[in-house]
Motif scaffolding. Structure first.
Motif, PDB file in Angstrom:
ATOM      1  N   ALA A   2       0.840  -1.197   0.000  1.00  0.00           N
ATOM      2  CA  ALA A   2       0.000   0.000   0.000  1.00  0.00           C
ATOM      3  C   ALA A   2       0.874   1.245   0.000  1.00  0.00           C
ATOM      4  N   THR A   3       0.475   2.222  -0.795  1.00  0.00           N
ATOM      5  CA  THR A   3       1.224   3.475  -0.872  1.00  0.00           C
ATOM      6  C   THR A   3       0.403   4.674  -0.423  1.00  0.00           C
ATOM      7  N   SER A   4      -0.941   4.553  -0.434  1.00  0.00           N
ATOM      8  CA  SER A   4      -1.795   5.656   0.022  1.00  0.00           C
ATOM      9  C   SER A   4      -3.182   5.127   0.347  1.00  0.00           C
ATOM     10  N   LEU A   5      -3.987   5.967   0.980  1.00  0.00           N
ATOM     11  CA  LEU A   5      -5.366   5.618   1.283  1.00  0.00           C
ATOM     12  C   LEU A   5      -6.238   6.858   1.173  1.00  0.00           C
ATOM     13  N   TYR A   6      -7.553   6.613   1.027  1.00  0.00           N
ATOM     14  CA  TYR A   6      -8.513   7.715   0.945  1.00  0.00           C
ATOM     15  C   TYR A   6      -9.799   7.268   1.610  1.00  0.00           C
ATOM     16  N   PRO A   7     -10.438   8.043   2.442  1.00  0.00           N
ATOM     17  CA  PRO A   7     -10.027   9.378   2.841  1.00  0.00           C
ATOM     18  C   PRO A   7      -8.912   9.328   3.884  1.00  0.00           C
ATOM     19  N   THR A   8      -8.169  10.372   3.980  1.00  0.00           N
ATOM     20  CA  THR A   8      -7.105  10.452   4.978  1.00  0.00           C
ATOM     21  C   THR A   8      -7.618  11.037   6.282  1.00  0.00           C
ATOM     22  N   ASN A   9      -8.848  11.520   6.279  1.00  0.00           N
ATOM     23  CA  ASN A   9      -9.436  12.146   7.452  1.00  0.00           C
ATOM     24  C   ASN A   9     -10.928  11.829   7.455  1.00  0.00           C
ATOM     25  N   SER A  10     -11.443  11.208   8.532  1.00  0.00           N
ATOM     26  CA  SER A  10     -12.877  10.895   8.595  1.00  0.00           C
ATOM     27  C   SER A  10     -13.305  10.709  10.041  1.00  0.00           C
ATOM     28  N   SER A  11     -14.554  10.355  10.224  1.00  0.00           N
ATOM     29  CA  SER A  11     -15.144  10.153  11.544  1.00  0.00           C
ATOM     30  C   SER A  11     -14.531   8.943  12.250  1.00  0.00           C
ATOM     31  N   ILE A  18     -12.902   2.950   3.264  1.00  0.00           N
ATOM     32  CA  ILE A  18     -11.540   3.413   3.027  1.00  0.00           C
ATOM     33  C   ILE A  18     -11.014   2.689   1.800  1.00  0.00           C
ATOM     34  N   ALA A  19     -10.403   3.432   0.888  1.00  0.00           N
ATOM     35  CA  ALA A  19      -9.761   2.835  -0.282  1.00  0.00           C
ATOM     36  C   ALA A  19      -8.256   2.850  -0.060  1.00  0.00           C
ATOM     37  N   PHE A  20      -7.630   1.699  -0.226  1.00  0.00           N
ATOM     38  CA  PHE A  20      -6.182   1.552  -0.097  1.00  0.00           C
ATOM     39  C   PHE A  20      -5.609   1.377  -1.494  1.00  0.00           C
ATOM     40  N   PHE A  21      -4.634   2.183  -1.854  1.00  0.00           N
ATOM     41  CA  PHE A  21      -4.036   2.139  -3.182  1.00  0.00           C
ATOM     42  C   PHE A  21      -2.597   1.660  -3.087  1.00  0.00           C
ATOM     43  N   GLY A  22      -2.156   0.928  -4.079  1.00  0.00           N
ATOM     44  CA  GLY A  22      -0.792   0.417  -4.095  1.00  0.00           C
ATOM     45  C   GLY A  22      -0.586  -0.502  -5.274  1.00  0.00           C
ATOM     46  N   SER A  23       0.092  -1.613  -5.033  1.00  0.00           N
ATOM     47  CA  SER A  23       0.384  -2.556  -6.115  1.00  0.00           C
ATOM     48  C   SER A  23       0.404  -3.975  -5.572  1.00  0.00           C
ATOM     49  N   ASN A  48      -9.225  -4.222  -7.679  1.00  0.00           N
ATOM     50  CA  ASN A  48      -8.332  -4.583  -8.784  1.00  0.00           C
ATOM     51  C   ASN A  48      -6.931  -4.742  -8.200  1.00  0.00           C
ATOM     52  N   SER A  49      -5.922  -4.877  -9.023  1.00  0.00           N
ATOM     53  CA  SER A  49      -4.570  -5.141  -8.512  1.00  0.00           C
ATOM     54  C   SER A  49      -3.935  -3.938  -7.825  1.00  0.00           C
ATOM     55  N   THR A  50      -4.609  -2.771  -7.880  1.00  0.00           N
ATOM     56  CA  THR A  50      -4.052  -1.560  -7.263  1.00  0.00           C
ATOM     57  C   THR A  50      -4.969  -0.908  -6.235  1.00  0.00           C
ATOM     58  N   CYS A  51      -6.150  -1.495  -5.968  1.00  0.00           N
ATOM     59  CA  CYS A  51      -7.098  -0.870  -5.031  1.00  0.00           C
ATOM     60  C   CYS A  51      -7.860  -1.920  -4.242  1.00  0.00           C
ATOM     61  N   ILE A  52      -7.926  -1.709  -2.919  1.00  0.00           N
ATOM     62  CA  ILE A  52      -8.723  -2.526  -2.003  1.00  0.00           C
ATOM     63  C   ILE A  52      -9.584  -1.565  -1.195  1.00  0.00           C
ATOM     64  N   THR A  53     -10.844  -1.919  -0.973  1.00  0.00           N
ATOM     65  CA  THR A  53     -11.702  -1.118  -0.113  1.00  0.00           C
ATOM     66  C   THR A  53     -12.102  -1.941   1.110  1.00  0.00           C
ATOM     67  N   ALA A  54     -12.357  -1.245   2.220  1.00  0.00           N
ATOM     68  CA  ALA A  54     -12.800  -1.903   3.451  1.00  0.00           C
ATOM     69  C   ALA A  54     -13.508  -0.868   4.315  1.00  0.00           C
ATOM     70  N   LEU A  55     -14.313  -1.346   5.264  1.00  0.00           N
ATOM     71  CA  LEU A  55     -15.029  -0.457   6.175  1.00  0.00           C
ATOM     72  C   LEU A  55     -14.261  -0.320   7.483  1.00  0.00           C
ATOM     73  N   SER A  56     -14.095   0.925   7.918  1.00  0.00           N
ATOM     74  CA  SER A  56     -13.339   1.189   9.150  1.00  0.00           C
ATOM     75  C   SER A  56     -14.114   0.728  10.376  1.00  0.00           C
ATOM     76  N   ASN A  57     -13.359   0.425  11.424  1.00  0.00           N
ATOM     77  CA  ASN A  57     -13.935   0.117  12.731  1.00  0.00           C
ATOM     78  C   ASN A  57     -14.115   1.413  13.492  1.00  0.00           C
ATOM     79  N   SER A  58     -14.975   1.412  14.491  1.00  0.00           N
ATOM     80  CA  SER A  58     -15.111   2.604  15.320  1.00  0.00           C
ATOM     81  C   SER A  58     -13.829   2.798  16.133  1.00  0.00           C
ATOM     82  N   GLY A  59     -13.472   4.034  16.349  1.00  0.00           N
ATOM     83  CA  GLY A  59     -12.308   4.355  17.153  1.00  0.00           C
ATOM     84  C   GLY A  59     -10.990   4.334  16.415  1.00  0.00           C
TER      85      GLY A  59
END
Length: 71
Positions: A2-11, A18-23, A48-59
Motif C-alpha cells: 500500500a502506498t496511500s489511502l482515501y479518505p485520509t481524514n474521517s469520523s 476506506i480505499a487503499f491504493f498500491g500494487s 483490482n490489482s491496485t485498489c482494495i476497499t474496506a469499512l473502518s472500525n469505530s475508534g
C-alpha cells in the motif's frame, strides 16, 4: 504494498469506506485481509490489482500501522 489511502481524514464512529491504493493486490478471487493497528476491518474487497476497499472500525484514528494480507 500500500502506498496511500482515501479518505485520509474521517469520523471515528466507524463504517467509513476506506480505499487503499498500491500494487500487487493479487488476482481476481484473492482473499484480502486489512488491519489497522492490529484490528481487522470489515468487508475488505479487492477492487483490482491496485485498489482494495474496506469499512473502518469505530475508534480507528490517524497515524496507525496498516497491514494488508492478500492470499
Amino acid at each position: 504494498m500500500a502506498t496511500s489511502l482515501y479518505p485520509t481524514n474521517s469520523s471515528t464512529l466507524g463504517n467509513i469506506e476506506i480505499a487503499f491504493f498500491g500494487s500487487n493486490f493479487g488476482e481476481v478471487g484473492s482473499l484480502v485481509i486489512v488491519m489497522i493497528n492490529g484490528n481487522r476491518l470489515k468487508n475488505a474487497i479487492r477492487q483490482n490489482s491496485t485498489c482494495i476497499t474496506a469499512l473502518s472500525n469505530s475508534g480507528v484514528g490517524a497515524l496507525l500501522p496498516v497491514q494488508i494480507i492478500v492470499d
